[in-house]
Motif scaffolding. Structure first.
Motif, short mmCIF file in Angstrom:
data_model
loop_
_atom_site.label_atom_id
_atom_site.label_comp_id
_atom_site.label_asym_id
_atom_site.label_seq_id
_atom_site.Cartn_x
_atom_site.Cartn_y
_atom_site.Cartn_z
N VAL A 156 0.86 -1.05 -0.11
CA VAL A 156 0.18 0.08 0.21
C VAL A 156 0.99 1.12 0.09
CG1 VAL A 156 -1.66 1.44 1.27
CG2 VAL A 156 -1.91 -1.09 1.09
N GLN A 157 0.49 2.04 -0.99
CA GLN A 157 1.35 3.32 -1.11
C GLN A 157 0.91 4.28 0.14
OE1 GLN A 157 2.41 4.07 -5.62
NE2 GLN A 157 0.27 4.69 -5.09
N LYS A 158 1.96 4.68 0.52
CA LYS A 158 1.54 5.68 1.96
C LYS A 158 2.00 7.11 1.56
CE LYS A 158 -0.02 2.86 4.98
NZ LYS A 158 -1.43 3.04 5.17
N VAL A 159 2.49 7.45 0.41
CA VAL A 159 3.15 8.80 0.08
C VAL A 159 2.18 9.07 -1.05
CG1 VAL A 159 4.96 10.11 -0.97
CG2 VAL A 159 5.47 8.17 0.70
N GLU A 160 1.67 10.37 -0.84
CA GLU A 160 1.07 11.12 -1.94
C GLU A 160 1.71 11.50 -3.16
OE1 GLU A 160 -1.50 11.65 -4.24
OE2 GLU A 160 -2.98 11.77 -2.39
N LEU A 161 1.68 10.98 -4.24
CA LEU A 161 2.46 11.52 -5.31
C LEU A 161 1.70 12.69 -6.22
CD1 LEU A 161 3.65 8.13 -6.68
CD2 LEU A 161 4.81 9.65 -5.04
N VAL A 162 0.40 12.68 -5.99
CA VAL A 162 -0.11 13.55 -6.83
C VAL A 162 -0.14 15.05 -6.30
CG1 VAL A 162 -2.44 14.34 -7.73
CG2 VAL A 162 -1.95 12.09 -7.63
#
Length: 146
Positions: free
Chosen positions: A111-117
């Motif tokens: 699960v990605q925990k970092v917001e890239l948008v």
């Protein structure tokens, strides 16, 4: 003659059947089991951020009057939109586009925990719009960091 307890059991059985039918009808209608909603158009494309594919992002097309369609980019940034689990597409006309990568599951189950948008494309902030035509087409979305 029926006893009071027998009448009570019959009434309870009827209520149980009634609520079971209501539940099943609600599930079928809510899960897209009905006819295709009018105005849905096939929508797909690729999302890039600064020229690179944006993998594992949630994408939403919010139509002003007809509702919201949701999609997810794969590892190469490609997406398809869905109105329900079984009804593909988004609504024809102008749609505000929202994206997010936070808490999205990758192909390997992480699960990605970092917001890239960037913030300017997230729900509540986005002014990014796509006009979906009735004949459909690929809608490639190009995001910029700043």
């Amino acid at each position: 003659m029926y006893s009071a307890s027998s009448r009570k059991k019959t009434a309870c059985n009827r209520m149980g059947v009634f609520f079971s039918i209501i539940f099943v009808v609600g599930m079928v209608a809510g899960c897209g089991g009905g006819p295709k909603k009018e105005g849905l158009v096939t929508v797909y494309g690729t999302v890039t951020l600064d020229g690179e594919p944006l993998p594992f992002a949630q994408i939403m097309f919010k139509h002003d009057t007809d509702g919201t369609a949701i999609g997810r980019t794969d590892g190469s940034g490609s997406y398809e939109m869905y109105y329900t689990f079984s009804q593909e597409g988004a609504f024809a006309g102008e749609n505000v586009v929202y994206l997010s990568t936070k808490d999205m599951e990758t192909d390997d189950g992480d699960v990605q925990k970092v917001e890239l948008v960037p913030k300017q494309y997230r729900e509540g902030n986005s002014t990014l719009k796509v006009t979906v035509t009735e004949d459909g087409a690929p809608y490639n979305i190009e995001l910029k960091s700043n």
